[in-house]
Write a protein that holds these residues in place. Structure first.
Motif, PDB file in Angstrom:
ATOM      1  N   THR A  93      22.366 -32.127 -72.884  1.00 50.78           N
ATOM      2  CA  THR A  93      23.143 -33.235 -73.869  1.00 50.78           C
ATOM      3  C   THR A  93      22.531 -33.609 -75.256  1.00 50.78           C
ATOM      4  N   GLU A  94      21.191 -33.186 -75.378  1.00 49.60           N
ATOM      5  CA  GLU A  94      20.698 -33.296 -76.547  1.00 49.60           C
ATOM      6  C   GLU A  94      20.965 -32.111 -77.720  1.00 49.60           C
ATOM      7  N   LEU A  95      21.555 -31.139 -77.209  1.00 49.04           N
ATOM      8  CA  LEU A  95      22.157 -29.972 -77.866  1.00 49.04           C
ATOM      9  C   LEU A  95      20.866 -29.070 -78.454  1.00 49.04           C
ATOM     10  N   GLU A  96      19.696 -29.299 -77.896  1.00 48.37           N
ATOM     11  CA  GLU A  96      18.194 -28.470 -78.353  1.00 48.37           C
ATOM     12  C   GLU A  96      18.651 -27.027 -78.103  1.00 48.37           C
ATOM     13  N   VAL A  97      18.950 -26.707 -76.878  1.00 49.52           N
ATOM     14  CA  VAL A  97      19.029 -25.296 -76.505  1.00 49.52           C
ATOM     15  C   VAL A  97      20.348 -24.725 -77.135  1.00 49.52           C
ATOM     16  N   ILE A  98      21.273 -25.444 -77.211  1.00 49.86           N
ATOM     17  CA  ILE A  98      22.667 -25.084 -77.702  1.00 49.86           C
ATOM     18  C   ILE A  98      22.557 -24.613 -79.155  1.00 49.86           C
ATOM     19  N   LYS A  99      21.694 -25.518 -79.898  1.00 52.15           N
ATOM     20  CA  LYS A  99      21.344 -25.206 -81.443  1.00 52.15           C
ATOM     21  C   LYS A  99      20.314 -24.259 -81.365  1.00 52.15           C
TER      22      LYS A  99
END
Length: 153
Positions: A93-99
């Motif tokens: 949900t924090e987009l850390e891994v996605i980014k």
């Protein structure tokens, strides 16, 4: 998209049951890490169900499947239960891994520009190195393509 031959970034994310997972805990196994935009949408459902259908073959090849989206743990739980998904869905949900995996991009939909997850799949080897990276994958075909890359039939 991250480069083939580079070490895959480690992460720590909750799955559909709230259990934390990190990439490093899968050392010694091949990991199919796929990023998708949203639970319960047509393309994402096709992709997830196709991975589910082929999951025994992925396991035979010594690979595990991890799906990642920015949906919540609760959303992932409903998605898993609705379709009987046998693999782990990770909530970012924090987009850390996605980014970190460079899949948060500008997207155009009916002329409207917004930021979102570009459907991307990485194959990570037993040592944590990216051996294959595919972006803008076709949802329904991606699981079969990955199986073939693993040496499938």
């Amino acid at each position: 998209m991250l480069e083939v031959g580079k070490k895959a970034p480690d992460f720590k994310l909750p799955d559909q049951n709230g259990t934390m997972h990190s990439l490093s805990e899968y050392k010694g196994q091949k990991v199919v890490l796929y990023f998708y935009p949203k639970d319960n949408t047509s393309g994402c459902t096709k992709q997830a169900c196709s991975f589910a259908d082929l999951y025994p073959q992925f396991r035979e090849k010594g690979a595990i499947v991890l799906g990642v989206s920015k949906d919540s743990v609760a959303s992932h739980k409903k998605f898993e239960e609705k379709y009987g998904l046998p693999f782990t869905l990770l909530s970012d949900t924090e987009l850390e891994v996605i980014k970190a995996y460079d899949v948060w991009k500008e997207k155009k939909n009916y002329g409207k520009v917004s930021m979102g997850v570009v459907r991307t799949t990485y194959l990570i080897d037993e040592k944590g190195v990216i051996v294959k990276a595919m972006d803008k994958v076709k949802a329904a075909e991606n699981p079969q393509d990955m199986l073939e890359i693993l040496g499938g039939d």
